[in-house]
Motif scaffolding. Structure first.
Motif: not given
Length: 287
Positions: A160-161, A184-186, A244-246, A265-266
C-alpha cells in the motif's frame, strides 16, 4: 488476516533449491508484460542469503539489469561464493532466463556488530493516517485507457502506498524532482529479518526512477516515453518491518543523455534511517 497477494509475494521469494549454489524462482505479472525488477532483486537476495551463515545479514546490494525478464518462464539464480571472511561474506548472483543473464548482482553480508552511529533526520511530513489512500480508477474509466495502462492499473498490489504530494500520473505536471511516499505491506508476515530484507528489496524499485521524470511533466503512463531500470543499489542500515509504515524519501539530482539518476532514503515510523537506495534508469522520448 494476511492478504492473499502478500502470501503470493512471500511465496515468490521462497526459491526452489536445485543445487548448493543454484536456485529457481517463478514470476508474478504486475501488469508490465515483463518481470518487475524489484522481484528479481528480492529473489537474488533470497538466493544469496541461503549460501551464507544465518547470523550474517545483508548490508549492501548492487545490481545491473541486463535484459527484460519473461514472466512466463522460471528464473534460475546462480550464486558464486566469492569470499567468506572473519566478519563479511561476499556473493555474486547471476539471474538467468532462456540461457542468458537478465541481472548481475553483488551482495555483501556482515556479522552483527556495534559501532559509531549517526544518521540523517526524517523529513517532516504528515502521518500516513492523515493521507487519503490511493483510489482505484472506476472500471468505466479504466476501460478507456490503452492496454498497457489497463494492465498496470488493474493489478492488485501487495504493498500500500500513500503519497505525501499526490500527482495525476495520467496527466502529469512539471514539479521539482523530489517526493515522499509512505508504504507498507498489505498484511502481516513472519518475524524474519531475512524475509523483510527481501521484501524491502522488492519494494525499493517502486517510484525511484519515476522521481527523475517529475521536472519534465511525464510519467511511465506517457504513451511516447520509454522507461527502464538500468542499475540498482540498496544499503541496509537498521532493523525494520515491511508490514509497518515506512517513509520513502526520494530525490533526483540529474537527468541527461537519456538517463536519470534517483536516490532514496527509507525511514521507519520512529525516524530511524533503515535503508538507502540509488538507481539510474533509461528515460527516452520515442519518436
Amino acid at each position: 488476516m494476511t492478504d492473499s497477494h502478500v502470501l503470493e509475494l512471500v511465496d515468490l521469494l521462497q526459491l526452489e533449491r536445485l543445487e548448493d549454489n543454484l536456485f529457481r524462482g517463478q514470476s508474478r505479472d504486475i501488469g508490465t508484460h515483463f518481470v518487475f525488477g524489484g522481484q528479481v532483486l528480492g529473489q537474488a537476495l533470497s538466493a544469496a542469503q541461503q549460501t551464507v551463515e544465518p547470523r550474517r545479514q545483508a548490508h549492501s546490494l548492487h545490481a545491473y539489469f541486463l535484459r527484460a525478464g519473461d514472466i512466463h518462464a522460471p528464473i534460475v539464480y546462480s550464486v558464486e561464493r566469492t569470499r567468506d571472511g572473519g566478519s563479511f561474506s561476499s556473493r555474486r548472483v547471476v539471474a538467468i532466463q532462456h540461457g542468458q543473464p537478465i541481472l548481475n548482482g553483488s551482495i555483501s553480508f556482515q556479522e552483527p556488530e556495534e559501532g559509531f552511529e549517526h544518521q540523517s533526520s526524517m523529513p517532516e511530513v504528515p502521518a500516513p493516517e492523515d493521507i487519503e489512500p490511493m483510489q482505484p480508477l472506476p472500471p468505466e474509466q479504466l476501460a478507456k485507457l490503452p492496454e498497457k495502462l489497463q494492465r498496470w492499473l488493474g493489478v492488485d498490489a501487495p504493498f500500500e502506498f500513500r503519497h505525501v504530494w499526490p500527482q495525476d500520473k495520467l496527466h502529469p505536471t512539471k514539479r521539482p524532482p523530489y517526493q515522499h511516499i509512505w508504504f507498507r505491506l498489505a498484511g502481516r508476515v513472519a518475524d524474519s529479518d531475512v524475509l523483510h530484507r527481501s521484501l524491502l528489496a522488492y519494494a525499493s524499485d517502486f517510484n525511484l526512477i519515476g522521481t527523475a521524470t517529475l521536472p519534465h511533466g511525464i510519467s511511465y503512463y506517457t504513451h511516447n516515453v520509454q522507461m527502464a531500470s538500468l542499475d540498482h543499489a540498496l544499503w541496509f542500515h537498521r532493523p525494520f518491518r515491511t508490514d509497518e509504515w515506512l517513509l520513502y524519501s526520494f530525490d533526483s539530482p540529474t537527468a541527461q543523455a537519456g538517463r536519470g539518476l534517483a536516490r532514496g532514503q527509507i525511514f521507519s515510523r520512529d525516524g530511524s534511517l533503515v535503508a538507502s537506495t540509488a538507481q539510474e534508469g533509461l528515460i527516452r522520448l520515442k519518436k
